[in-house]
Structures are given as C-alpha cells and as structure tokens.
Design a protein around this motif. Structure first.
Motif, PDB file in Angstrom:
ATOM      1  N   SER A  14       0.821  -1.215   0.000  1.00 28.63           N
ATOM      2  CA  SER A  14       0.000   0.000   0.000  1.00 28.63           C
ATOM      3  C   SER A  14       0.855   1.266   0.000  1.00 28.63           C
ATOM      4  O   SER A  14       0.475   2.268  -0.607  1.00 28.63           O
ATOM      5  CB  SER A  14      -0.958  -0.003   1.191  1.00 28.63           C
ATOM      6  N   ALA A  15       2.005   1.240   0.660  1.00 27.65           N
ATOM      7  CA  ALA A  15       2.883   2.413   0.658  1.00 27.65           C
ATOM      8  C   ALA A  15       3.420   2.691  -0.747  1.00 27.65           C
ATOM      9  O   ALA A  15       3.622   3.849  -1.124  1.00 27.65           O
ATOM     10  CB  ALA A  15       4.027   2.220   1.642  1.00 27.65           C
ATOM     11  N   SER A  16       3.617   1.644  -1.528  1.00 25.40           N
ATOM     12  CA  SER A  16       4.074   1.807  -2.912  1.00 25.40           C
ATOM     13  C   SER A  16       3.021   2.522  -3.751  1.00 25.40           C
ATOM     14  O   SER A  16       3.349   3.383  -4.574  1.00 25.40           O
ATOM     15  CB  SER A  16       4.382   0.454  -3.548  1.00 25.40           C
ATOM     16  N   ARG A  44       3.569   5.984  -5.754  1.00 28.91           N
ATOM     17  CA  ARG A  44       3.291   6.086  -7.196  1.00 28.91           C
ATOM     18  C   ARG A  44       2.288   7.208  -7.483  1.00 28.91           C
ATOM     19  O   ARG A  44       2.452   7.965  -8.440  1.00 28.91           O
ATOM     20  CB  ARG A  44       2.762   4.763  -7.737  1.00 28.91           C
ATOM     21  N   ALA A  45       1.251   7.298  -6.665  1.00 35.22           N
ATOM     22  CA  ALA A  45       0.245   8.354  -6.866  1.00 35.22           C
ATOM     23  C   ALA A  45       0.876   9.732  -6.676  1.00 35.22           C
ATOM     24  O   ALA A  45       0.611  10.655  -7.457  1.00 35.22           O
ATOM     25  CB  ALA A  45      -0.919   8.158  -5.893  1.00 35.22           C
ATOM     26  N   THR A  46       1.704   9.879  -5.660  1.00 36.39           N
ATOM     27  CA  THR A  46       2.393  11.154  -5.422  1.00 36.39           C
ATOM     28  C   THR A  46       3.288  11.493  -6.605  1.00 36.39           C
ATOM     29  O   THR A  46       3.285  12.625  -7.091  1.00 36.39           O
ATOM     30  CB  THR A  46       3.227  11.082  -4.122  1.00 36.39           C
ATOM     31  N   ALA A  47       4.054  10.521  -7.071  1.00 33.82           N
ATOM     32  CA  ALA A  47       4.961  10.742  -8.196  1.00 33.82           C
ATOM     33  C   ALA A  47       4.198  11.162  -9.453  1.00 33.82           C
ATOM     34  O   ALA A  47       4.606  12.092 -10.160  1.00 33.82           O
ATOM     35  CB  ALA A  47       5.783   9.481  -8.462  1.00 33.82           C
ATOM     36  N   SER A  48       3.091  10.512  -9.734  1.00 31.34           N
ATOM     37  CA  SER A  48       2.284  10.850 -10.914  1.00 31.34           C
ATOM     38  C   SER A  48       1.740  12.272 -10.821  1.00 31.34           C
ATOM     39  O   SER A  48       1.773  13.030 -11.796  1.00 31.34           O
ATOM     40  CB  SER A  48       1.119   9.870 -11.070  1.00 31.34           C
TER      41      SER A  48
END
Length: 151
Positions: free
Chosen positions: A75-77, A81-85
C-alpha cells in the motif's frame, strides 16, 4: 563526462513519501553532493515543490518507491506512485521512481553514528539523502537518469 540523451542539467531532489511527513533532500547544481533539505506535510508537498522548482532550478525529482524485501509492492508503494504521478503532472519535469528499500535503516544508522538521537523528521530527510546519493551515483555510472519514469 558524457551523458545519455535522457540526462538533464540542474539540481536533483529526492523525496521520502510518508503518510505524516515527507523527507526532502536536494543536490548541488552539479549533481554531486546530496544534502538534507526539509521535512514537509504531504498536504503541503506539491505547493512547496512548485516554488522550489523555480527558485532552485530543479531538473529531476526522485521519489522513493517502498518495496518489501521480497521486491513486491504494498500500500505504501501505491501512495508513492500516486504522489509521483501527481508531481510529474503539476511540475512538468522528470519524476523518477527509485527503490528505497533500506534507506530508513541507513538513515537511522548514520544518525546514531554521528552520536545524535534519531528523530522522525531528521530520519525522513536522511532517508531522502540516501535515496538521492544512490540516484547520483547511478547517474554517474550509467550516464542516464536513475530509476524508472512515472507512467
């Protein structure tokens, strides 16, 4: 040193994304030295980075991708990923995901070796420094940006 076509000039940032805090580290303009910068709230991250991108001529952001020791994502991944996008979309600069396994362990170890008492905010910054150090070394060795592009 000759760099590949994907290389860009300017400072690099690394962020260690968490649910409560985000550790931020920044390189010098030549991309050699990584230093702790700050710790910010996830809610304030995008606004902080928008200003920093202009003020400091940020060229690339490395986002730590937390993986289990097995290499599987959790879940942390998904949060990283959402933050990076979101950052790639709003900042308009390359955002790269980079395996961050053991960066927190390394950060705690460095803090203790300096004779300091580990504090959460400084550990988050040190974890970002460890991530950025790795990215800068990988850039020097390969001649290209480290990690994986956000897709």
């Amino acid at each position: 040193m000759r760099f590949g076509s994907d290389m860009v000039n300017g400072r690099r940032l690394a962020i260690d994304v968490g649910t409560v805090r985000v550790g931020v580290a920044m390189s010098d303009r030549s991309g050699i030295v990584a230093s702790p910068l700050t710790t910010v709230s996830p809610d304030d991250l995008e606004e902080y980075l928008l200003k920093l991108r202009v003020d400091e001529e940020i060229a690339v952001i490395y986002v730590g991708l937390p993986l289990h020791l097995s290499g599987k994502e959790g879940s942390a991944s998904a949060m990283a990923r959402a933050t990076a996008s979101q950052l790639k979309e709003s900042l308009g600069i390359p955002v790269r995901l980079l395996d961050e396994r053991l960066t927190t362990v390394s950060a705690v170890q460095k803090t203790v070796e300096r004779g300091e008492r580990p504090q959460r905010s400084s550990i988050d910054q040190e974890a970002a420094v460890a991530l950025l150090d790795f990215a800068l070394q990988a850039e020097r060795i390969s001649g290209d940006l480290a990690g994986h592009d956000v897709s």
